[in-house]
Scaffold this motif. Structure first.
Motif, PDB file in Angstrom:
ATOM      1  N   ALA A   1      40.853   8.392  17.184  1.00 34.10           N
ATOM      2  CA  ALA A   1      39.786   7.382  17.149  1.00 34.10           C
ATOM      3  C   ALA A   1      38.614   7.853  16.297  1.00 34.10           C
ATOM      4  O   ALA A   1      38.020   7.075  15.539  1.00 34.10           O
TER       5      ALA A   1
ATOM      6  N   VAL B   1      30.116   7.477  11.592  1.00 35.70           N
ATOM      7  CA  VAL B   1      30.598   6.157  11.997  1.00 35.70           C
ATOM      8  C   VAL B   1      30.357   5.165  10.870  1.00 35.70           C
ATOM      9  O   VAL B   1      29.229   4.941  10.445  1.00 35.70           O
TER      10      VAL B   1
ATOM     11  N   LYS C   1      39.480   7.429  12.675  1.00 37.12           N
ATOM     12  CA  LYS C   1      39.561   6.017  12.320  1.00 37.12           C
ATOM     13  C   LYS C   1      38.186   5.435  12.013  1.00 37.12           C
ATOM     14  O   LYS C   1      38.027   4.672  11.077  1.00 37.12           O
ATOM     15  N   ILE C   2      37.177   5.768  12.798  1.00 38.06           N
ATOM     16  CA  ILE C   2      35.863   5.136  12.631  1.00 38.06           C
ATOM     17  C   ILE C   2      35.115   5.606  11.386  1.00 38.06           C
ATOM     18  O   ILE C   2      34.073   5.057  11.047  1.00 38.06           O
TER      19      ILE C   2
ATOM     20  N   SER D   1      39.095   1.110  16.754  1.00 38.26           N
ATOM     21  CA  SER D   1      38.994   2.460  17.318  1.00 38.26           C
ATOM     22  C   SER D   1      39.587   2.542  18.726  1.00 38.26           C
ATOM     23  O   SER D   1      40.174   3.565  19.083  1.00 38.26           O
TER      24      SER D   1
ATOM     25  N   SER E   1      33.785   0.629  13.658  1.00 40.36           N
ATOM     26  CA  SER E   1      34.514   0.917  14.898  1.00 40.36           C
ATOM     27  C   SER E   1      35.681  -0.034  15.142  1.00 40.36           C
ATOM     28  O   SER E   1      36.380   0.097  16.150  1.00 40.36           O
TER      29      SER E   1
END
Length: 98
Positions: A64, A15, A67-68, A21, A18
């Motif tokens: 997601a 991570v 993406k993070i 996300s 976020s």
């Protein structure tokens, strides 16, 4: 009795940020859900089966999760050459509509 779908997270996701996300998850889910319904009319969308719904959740979770790993709202969004997403989308498009 209510049915419950569970979707595990992807392992080894680092991570970084976020931001975006949730939008990435929804975008991935809607795209995969549409693929599961084969782009049918809205009255046919309710015909997506549990298997298609589970695949849509896996695609959304992957989008997601990718993406993070990068900063910003759009960095890290997976490309069309992501092997997992590509194979899931092909499976969704090829399964018969219930």
């Amino acid at each position: 009795e209510d049915d419950v779908l569970c979707c595990p997270t992807f392992k080894n996701v680092k991570v970084v940020d976020s931001t975006g996300s949730g939008d990435a998850f929804i975008g991935g889910f809607l795209t995969a859900f549409w693929a599961a319904s084969h782009g049918n009319k809205k009255e046919d969308v309710a015909k997506v089966d549990v298997k298609g719904l589970a695949r849509a959740l896996r695609v959304a979770t992957r989008v997601a999760g990718k993406k993070i790993e990068k900063p910003g709202a759009r960095q890290g969004l997976p490309k069309s050459d992501d092997e997992f997403i590509s194979s899931e989308m092909k499976a969704l498009m090829s399964q018969p509509t219930p």
